[in-house]
Scaffold this motif. Structure first.
Motif, PDB file in Angstrom:
ATOM      1  N   PRO A 273       0.801  -1.224   0.000  1.00 20.34           N
ATOM      2  CA  PRO A 273       0.000   0.000   0.000  1.00 20.34           C
ATOM      3  C   PRO A 273       0.839   1.282   0.000  1.00 20.34           C
ATOM      4  O   PRO A 273       0.293   2.363   0.199  1.00 20.34           O
ATOM      5  CB  PRO A 273      -0.795  -0.128   1.300  1.00 20.34           C
ATOM      6  N   TYR A 274       2.148   1.158  -0.178  1.00 15.23           N
ATOM      7  CA  TYR A 274       3.004   2.341  -0.178  1.00 15.23           C
ATOM      8  C   TYR A 274       3.630   2.550  -1.553  1.00 15.23           C
ATOM      9  O   TYR A 274       4.069   1.589  -2.193  1.00 15.23           O
ATOM     10  CB  TYR A 274       4.123   2.216   0.865  1.00 15.23           C
ATOM     11  N   ILE A 275       3.691   3.815  -1.954  1.00 11.42           N
ATOM     12  CA  ILE A 275       4.333   4.188  -3.202  1.00 11.42           C
ATOM     13  C   ILE A 275       5.550   5.022  -2.850  1.00 11.42           C
ATOM     14  O   ILE A 275       5.464   5.978  -2.050  1.00 11.42           O
ATOM     15  CB  ILE A 275       3.360   4.968  -4.116  1.00 11.42           C
ATOM     16  N   TRP A 276       6.671   4.629  -3.412  1.00 14.25           N
ATOM     17  CA  TRP A 276       7.966   5.244  -3.089  1.00 14.25           C
ATOM     18  C   TRP A 276       8.390   6.047  -4.320  1.00 14.25           C
ATOM     19  O   TRP A 276       8.573   5.479  -5.396  1.00 14.25           O
ATOM     20  CB  TRP A 276       8.946   4.117  -2.774  1.00 14.25           C
ATOM     21  N   VAL A 277       8.502   7.327  -4.158  1.00 14.22           N
ATOM     22  CA  VAL A 277       8.629   8.224  -5.306  1.00 14.22           C
ATOM     23  C   VAL A 277       9.961   8.964  -5.261  1.00 14.22           C
ATOM     24  O   VAL A 277      10.303   9.593  -4.249  1.00 14.22           O
ATOM     25  CB  VAL A 277       7.487   9.276  -5.288  1.00 14.22           C
ATOM     26  N   ARG A 278      10.693   8.889  -6.370  1.00  8.62           N
ATOM     27  CA  ARG A 278      11.939   9.654  -6.502  1.00  8.62           C
ATOM     28  C   ARG A 278      11.549  11.122  -6.623  1.00  8.62           C
ATOM     29  O   ARG A 278      10.667  11.466  -7.414  1.00  8.62           O
ATOM     30  CB  ARG A 278      12.665   9.197  -7.780  1.00  8.62           C
ATOM     31  N   THR A 279      12.178  11.992  -5.835  1.00 10.25           N
ATOM     32  CA  THR A 279      11.865  13.420  -5.951  1.00 10.25           C
ATOM     33  C   THR A 279      12.410  13.936  -7.287  1.00 10.25           C
ATOM     34  O   THR A 279      13.418  13.417  -7.786  1.00 10.25           O
ATOM     35  CB  THR A 279      12.498  14.222  -4.804  1.00 10.25           C
ATOM     36  N   PRO A 280      11.777  14.948  -7.884  1.00  9.95           N
ATOM     37  CA  PRO A 280      12.238  15.438  -9.184  1.00  9.95           C
ATOM     38  C   PRO A 280      13.517  16.262  -9.063  1.00  9.95           C
ATOM     39  O   PRO A 280      13.711  16.972  -8.056  1.00  9.95           O
ATOM     40  CB  PRO A 280      11.072  16.303  -9.679  1.00  9.95           C
ATOM     41  N   ASN A 281      14.373  16.140 -10.041  1.00  8.42           N
ATOM     42  CA  ASN A 281      15.571  16.976 -10.150  1.00  8.42           C
ATOM     43  C   ASN A 281      16.455  16.962  -8.909  1.00  8.42           C
ATOM     44  O   ASN A 281      17.024  17.984  -8.525  1.00  8.42           O
ATOM     45  CB  ASN A 281      15.191  18.441 -10.446  1.00  8.42           C
ATOM     46  N   GLY A 282      16.511  15.805  -8.238  1.00 10.40           N
ATOM     47  CA  GLY A 282      17.413  15.695  -7.097  1.00 10.40           C
ATOM     48  C   GLY A 282      17.050  16.567  -5.900  1.00 10.40           C
ATOM     49  O   GLY A 282      17.884  16.803  -5.025  1.00 10.40           O
ATOM     50  N   THR A 283      15.796  17.035  -5.852  1.00 12.59           N
ATOM     51  CA  THR A 283      15.345  17.793  -4.670  1.00 12.59           C
ATOM     52  C   THR A 283      15.511  16.914  -3.429  1.00 12.59           C
ATOM     53  O   THR A 283      15.317  15.703  -3.512  1.00 12.59           O
ATOM     54  CB  THR A 283      13.841  18.141  -4.808  1.00 12.59           C
ATOM     55  N   ASP A 284      15.846  17.511  -2.288  1.00 13.95           N
ATOM     56  CA  ASP A 284      15.920  16.658  -1.091  1.00 13.95           C
ATOM     57  C   ASP A 284      14.518  16.381  -0.560  1.00 13.95           C
ATOM     58  O   ASP A 284      13.572  17.110  -0.859  1.00 13.95           O
ATOM     59  CB  ASP A 284      16.828  17.284  -0.031  1.00 13.95           C
ATOM     60  N   SER A 285      14.382  15.296   0.211  1.00 15.73           N
ATOM     61  CA  SER A 285      13.070  14.805   0.661  1.00 15.73           C
ATOM     62  C   SER A 285      12.244  15.854   1.392  1.00 15.73           C
ATOM     63  O   SER A 285      11.066  16.043   1.118  1.00 15.73           O
ATOM     64  CB  SER A 285      13.248  13.633   1.623  1.00 15.73           C
ATOM     65  N   TRP A 286      12.858  16.485   2.373  1.00 14.12           N
ATOM     66  CA  TRP A 286      12.084  17.430   3.199  1.00 14.12           C
ATOM     67  C   TRP A 286      11.662  18.648   2.375  1.00 14.12           C
ATOM     68  O   TRP A 286      10.571  19.180   2.580  1.00 14.12           O
ATOM     69  CB  TRP A 286      12.872  17.861   4.449  1.00 14.12           C
ATOM     70  N   SER A 287      12.506  19.079   1.435  1.00 10.30           N
ATOM     71  CA  SER A 287      12.110  20.210   0.579  1.00 10.30           C
ATOM     72  C   SER A 287      10.918  19.831  -0.288  1.00 10.30           C
ATOM     73  O   SER A 287       9.979  20.616  -0.458  1.00 10.30           O
ATOM     74  CB  SER A 287      13.269  20.648  -0.324  1.00 10.30           C
ATOM     75  N   PHE A 288      10.970  18.617  -0.835  1.00  7.26           N
ATOM     76  CA  PHE A 288       9.847  18.183  -1.683  1.00  7.26           C
ATOM     77  C   PHE A 288       8.589  17.994  -0.830  1.00  7.26           C
ATOM     78  O   PHE A 288       7.476  18.362  -1.240  1.00  7.26           O
ATOM     79  CB  PHE A 288      10.220  16.897  -2.433  1.00  7.26           C
TER      80      PHE A 288
ATOM     81  N   GLY B 163      16.956   6.879   2.260  1.00  8.89           N
ATOM     82  CA  GLY B 163      15.640   7.363   1.841  1.00  8.89           C
ATOM     83  C   GLY B 163      15.703   8.790   1.302  1.00  8.89           C
ATOM     84  O   GLY B 163      14.705   9.304   0.778  1.00  8.89           O
ATOM     85  N   GLU B 164      16.852   9.419   1.433  1.00  4.60           N
ATOM     86  CA  GLU B 164      17.014  10.789   0.911  1.00  4.60           C
ATOM     87  C   GLU B 164      16.764  10.782  -0.592  1.00  4.60           C
ATOM     88  O   GLU B 164      17.200   9.870  -1.298  1.00  4.60           O
ATOM     89  CB  GLU B 164      18.429  11.302   1.241  1.00  4.60           C
ATOM     90  N   GLY B 165      16.003  11.790  -1.033  1.00  5.60           N
ATOM     91  CA  GLY B 165      15.701  11.855  -2.456  1.00  5.60           C
ATOM     92  C   GLY B 165      14.429  11.106  -2.838  1.00  5.60           C
ATOM     93  O   GLY B 165      14.130  10.945  -4.021  1.00  5.60           O
ATOM     94  N   TYR B 166      13.694  10.652  -1.814  1.00 10.02           N
ATOM     95  CA  TYR B 166      12.409   9.982  -2.067  1.00 10.02           C
ATOM     96  C   TYR B 166      11.349  10.551  -1.126  1.00 10.02           C
ATOM     97  O   TYR B 166      11.684  11.139  -0.090  1.00 10.02           O
ATOM     98  CB  TYR B 166      12.499   8.470  -1.806  1.00 10.02           C
ATOM     99  N   ILE B 167      10.082  10.348  -1.505  1.00  8.55           N
ATOM    100  CA  ILE B 167       8.990  10.513  -0.546  1.00  8.55           C
ATOM    101  C   ILE B 167       8.126   9.264  -0.593  1.00  8.55           C
ATOM    102  O   ILE B 167       8.118   8.533  -1.601  1.00  8.55           O
ATOM    103  CB  ILE B 167       8.095  11.747  -0.840  1.00  8.55           C
ATOM    104  N   ARG B 168       7.406   9.016   0.502  1.00  8.43           N
ATOM    105  CA  ARG B 168       6.462   7.898   0.547  1.00  8.43           C
ATOM    106  C   ARG B 168       5.042   8.453   0.475  1.00  8.43           C
ATOM    107  O   ARG B 168       4.725   9.430   1.167  1.00  8.43           O
ATOM    108  CB  ARG B 168       6.628   7.123   1.857  1.00  8.43           C
ATOM    109  N   ILE B 169       4.219   7.837  -0.349  1.00  2.44           N
ATOM    110  CA  ILE B 169       2.799   8.197  -0.410  1.00  2.44           C
ATOM    111  C   ILE B 169       1.996   6.939  -0.084  1.00  2.44           C
ATOM    112  O   ILE B 169       2.320   5.851  -0.564  1.00  2.44           O
ATOM    113  CB  ILE B 169       2.412   8.717  -1.813  1.00  2.44           C
TER     114      ILE B 169
END
Lengths: 398, 398
Positions: free
Chosen positions: B335-350, B372-378
């Motif tokens: 049930p989790y989607i792991w998403v690469r942040t665009p253009n190398g944005t850091d996780s907390w910024s995204f 996990g840096e460079g990803y977010i979880r949805i």
């Protein structure tokens, strides 16, 4: 290579109530027709209060509907319950608490055991003897040295203030197993000892609802200085028959601090919060709604009636045993009656005799510690009928 | 003088989800009208299954009646639930368990944290990175050294078998947070590593109900040799929406042994039983009856429908994000989607950008560990409506 926590290997093999269950099962196997009356383990027998039942049905229905569904709650419990606890259990006694000082849990047993997680394994722990086995077993698991504080007739089963400096002391009043209560003055002496020695008191008040004598404190925070030295544990198990529903709570005042090795003073409240957020996920929403209903006007009336019912059993048991010439303690502001065995019989022998000759299950005092030898514990949590019947049978085998 | 468990002072100050809650609250304070969609914390949104609701009402009614009242249950759980678990979750997969190998609890989070109680503080712990923070925080509290096993695109987010000999390894598949699953062959490699090095695997299978691919194992015990080296944790939280009801279970096979300092092999089953008997008092009877109903024919159909509902969200989220040109992992058997942040944005910024520009709450990957840096979880646990709306909004702020 994975290694075990070696402290577990130091535990006594069998938990007291498991040993009792084993002996009862063995007797039952030999005597399948025996009509056994169980006044041993401190479980309740009366149903949940109607107000609690209604509240739990409502809570289940809320979770049946997408609009009102409740998922993860706050790890430390819902404010509706925390506020009811503060307003009913503490404010009327002049104890002022903020919501963040109250932690709802799945029961006082969990909390009195788990509290060790936040304390150094180097702390020396004092426990009264006889003692609720959970304090001893969980501190043994945590690798802590334990000192026993004898509780006997001479000190009213409240323990003498130790000459040595203990780091942590567990106190339980009304006491399990002896049914002893402590006066304000007696408790003030413990608080003074703690403040003098920078000792932490872990105060188990799971049975406070059974106090009827207005002079007896319900909370350690009724005592001057206690917020600087004590954690208090409370339970709905015996107060409201929640032994199967599971809900309790623990008070950690914000001003309560202990030491770090670097000499800082560390507030335990935030540390326990961190422990609970990582190793617990809140008590069941349905149980918390049930607990909230205990504090409604109807709920209070209903649980009072049940407590009175059990205390009527306590009177029956006390007076009967006294009538048989036995020496009896407790059972006046507590649901436990602590009985001297006749003619110096040892606890387990008297336990076996009552099981075999009266088919009455009690708890041998020796199971609670060395100072419990020569006593048995009888609970008032049976029915009137079973309590009376048990006394008739005990009489015949004395 | 009372001392704190110093290990608590080594913890990072703020638990990930508390930090997220703080940032969301700050945004909400500045923007009181904001319509925030929460796809961050992994809480469910759909109501309990009707079969569960009925069973819980019945259990409440049982406790309302003196004849059927249930007080203390077995600390390790009721047999009615244990037998249903074995029959439905394990037997059909060829995994044979005896009832004493199953321990019912108030949730997998409690168990994955508390399991450390029975293990030596000298054990070196391996955790996959990114990681569910509970494993790290609770082992830090227990004074254990932690090694991180990077999970990345190159190894399919399942981690490479370590060159070093770890004493204990936590594995979680389907994974929180990456949504990765592990094949039979991949899991066999971990089991072989554990057997070779006498390492204990703590296998968190809380999300197994979301597996639809028949080739993916649901239980580690489907793998040869796992009973000699693994404990498995399961939960009703996500399977049946029990995040507020609280019920989970842990499997400790009788043949699973670890070492003592004196060189003996000690069975963990009895040690955990002792821990639970002293520091836990059983899950709520009402929750256990609710859990039992999950295994009824109706219950199975109903929870299946809810899982399908969430997995439809997962598809919406996956496909939308891929359509926006983002790199997406997980969300197929999890049930989790792991998403690469665009253009190398850091996780907390995204995370902040999605919060401020799309009013969508996610979880920054960096909160789960360095890898996990460079990803977010949805999460897929929202409603269809909110999942679709969230994707529309995310699109606009990319």
């Amino acid at each position: 290579m994975a290694y075990i926590n070696e402290n577990f290997l130091k535990l006594q093999h069998r938990y007291l109530f498991a040993e009792i269950a084993k002996r009862v099962a063995a007797y039952k196997a030999e005597n399948p027709q025996a009509d056994i009356i169980r006044l041993g383990i401190g479980d309740v027998t009366q149903p949940l209060a109607p107000a609690v039942v209604e509240a739990m049905h409502r809570a289940v229905d809320e979770c049946a509907n997408g609009e009102t569904f409740r998922g993860y709650g706050p790890e430390h419990g819902y404010n509706f319950l925390i506020e009811a606890i503060i307003a009913h259990d503490f404010e009327p006694r002049g104890v002022h608490l903020t919501p963040d000082e109250v932690f709802i849990s799945d029961g006082a047993k969990s909390d009195t055991g788990n509290i060790g997680d936040i304390l150094s394994s180097a702390n020396v722990i004092g426990v009264t003897d006889p003692v609720y086995p959970v304090y001893v077993d969980t501190n043994t698991m945590g690798g802590r040295d334990i000192r026993y504080i004898p509780c006997n007739e001479a000190n009213g089963f409240t323990g003498d203030i130790p000459a040595e400096k203990l780091d942590v002391v567990y106190l339980c009043f009304p006491n399990n197993p002896t049914g002893a209560v402590i006066t304000r003055e007696g408790l003030q002496r413990w608080v003074d000892y703690a403040l003098r020695n920078d000792c932490l008191i872990l105060y188990d008040a799971a049975y406070e609802a059974f106090i009827s004598d207005a002079a007896i404190p319900h909370s350690i925070y009724e005592i001057e200085g206690a917020k600087q030295c004590a954690i208090e544990f409370r339970s709905f198990s015996k107060t409201a028959g929640f032994t199967g529903v599971r809900c309790g709570y623990t008070i950690i005042p914000n001003e309560l601090k202990v030491n770090s090795l670097s000499g800082e003073r560390v507030a335990l409240n935030g540390i326990w919060d961190r422990r609970q957020c990582s190793k617990f996920n809140g008590a069941s929403y349905i149980s918390q709604r049930g607990a909230e209903a205990v504090f409604s006007a109807e709920g209070q009336k209903q649980i009072r009636a049940t407590i009175d019912y059990y205390m009527a059993n306590a009177r029956i048991i006390r007076q009967s045993l006294q009538g048989f010439g036995l020496q009896v303690f407790g059972g006046e502001n507590a649901p436990y009656i602590w009985v001297r065995t006749p003619n110096g019989t040892d606890s387990w022998s008297f336990f076996d005799r009552l099981l075999r000759e009266a088919q009455v299950v009690t708890t041998p005092g020796a199971g609670f510690g060395a100072a419990g030898e020569g006593y048995i514990r009888i609970t008032a949590f049976g029915t009137h009928k079973s309590s009376i019947e048990a006394m008739d049978r005990v009489k015949k085998c004395l």
